[in-house]
Write an enzyme that holds these catalytic residues in place. Structure first.
Site, PDB file in Angstrom:
ATOM      1  N   GLU A 188       9.057   3.966   3.997  1.00  0.00           N
ATOM      2  CA  GLU A 188       8.026   3.972   5.049  1.00  0.00           C
ATOM      3  C   GLU A 188       8.113   5.253   5.864  1.00  0.00           C
ATOM      4  OE1 GLU A 188       5.466   2.120   5.427  1.00  0.00           O
ATOM      5  OE2 GLU A 188       5.945   0.318   4.287  1.00  0.00           O
ATOM      6  N   TYR A 230       1.533  -4.224  -6.161  1.00  0.00           N
ATOM      7  CA  TYR A 230       2.384  -4.153  -4.971  1.00  0.00           C
ATOM      8  C   TYR A 230       1.930  -5.191  -3.942  1.00  0.00           C
ATOM      9  CZ  TYR A 230       4.166  -2.441  -0.515  1.00  0.00           C
ATOM     10  OH  TYR A 230       4.752  -2.361   0.718  1.00  0.00           O
ATOM     11  N   TRP A 278       0.128   5.276   1.921  1.00  0.00           N
ATOM     12  CA  TRP A 278       1.193   4.513   1.274  1.00  0.00           C
ATOM     13  C   TRP A 278       1.104   4.627  -0.248  1.00  0.00           C
ATOM     14  CZ3 TRP A 278       5.831   3.162   1.473  1.00  0.00           C
ATOM     15  CH2 TRP A 278       6.357   2.191   0.628  1.00  0.00           C
TER      16      TRP A 278
END
Length: 193
Positions: A45, A23, A53
């Site tokens: 988000e 990522y 995350w």
């Protein structure tokens, strides 16, 4: 600067998890202009609020499946029955407010489009349509919000979006390349500047 290909330098916040590294190297901080992809990231988000995350990243494919590729036109038709179905699915974060926020935000996205307002142009307008490259020596230099993320948050809220606080907006702006917060010697920083 030469980088050892066996041990390249990356941002300090990164773990050894291969999904996180991929990522970071292929997505985080790369400018994204596609309205649907921006919408997806804003929604994800928002799902992260109060969590890490990596938790959301590992569930991202499940979100994409359950939220129909983040197509706002499909999501906007979700009903209370869909909310109950999603709340019973352990493959995503089961938080009613966050699930309802994605549905709400899809309707806000569509309203913008029906008023001939491009979501991507709207988002990128907060950085004058050009990525802001910050001088980051180490992770301590990274902010959690800025005047642009505060302004974006206020503007999104005015349009009815939910789970779009200034910290969430800043993380979104970093993720989608509106702001380049890679540390200066990160292998990805050199690709962006």
């Amino acid at each position: 600067m030469l980088v050892n290909s066996q041990n390249p330098i990356r941002c300090e916040w990164l773990s050894e998890d291969p999904i996180y590294i991929e990522y970071h190297d292929k997505e985080w901080g790369k400018p994204e202009f596609d309205s649907i992809k921006l919408f997806e990231m804003l929604c994800l988000e928002g799902q992260q609020a109060g969590l890490s995350w990596i938790t959301i990243l590992k569930k991202r494919e499940n979100y994409r499946k359950l939220f129909k590729g983040f197509n706002p036109y499909i999501i906007s038709k979700f009903t209370e029955k869909d909310v109950r179905r999603l709340l019973s699915d352990a493959s995503i974060v089961r938080h009613k407010g966050k699930i309802e926020a994605i549905i709400n935000n899809s309707r806000c996205f569509i309203k913008m489009e029906t008023q001939n307002e491009c979501f991507s142009d709207f988002i990128w307008g907060f950085v004058n349509h050009k990525p802001i490259v910050n001088n980051i020596y180490n992770s301590k230099d990274v902010k959690t919000e800025t005047t642009s993320s505060i302004a974006l948050s206020k503007a999104l809220k005015m349009k009815g979006f939910k789970f779009v606080g200034s910290t969430i907006c800043y993380a979104f702006m970093q993720a989608c390349g509106l702001i380049d917060d890679h540390i200066n010697n990160c292998i990805c920083k050199s690709k962006l500047t």
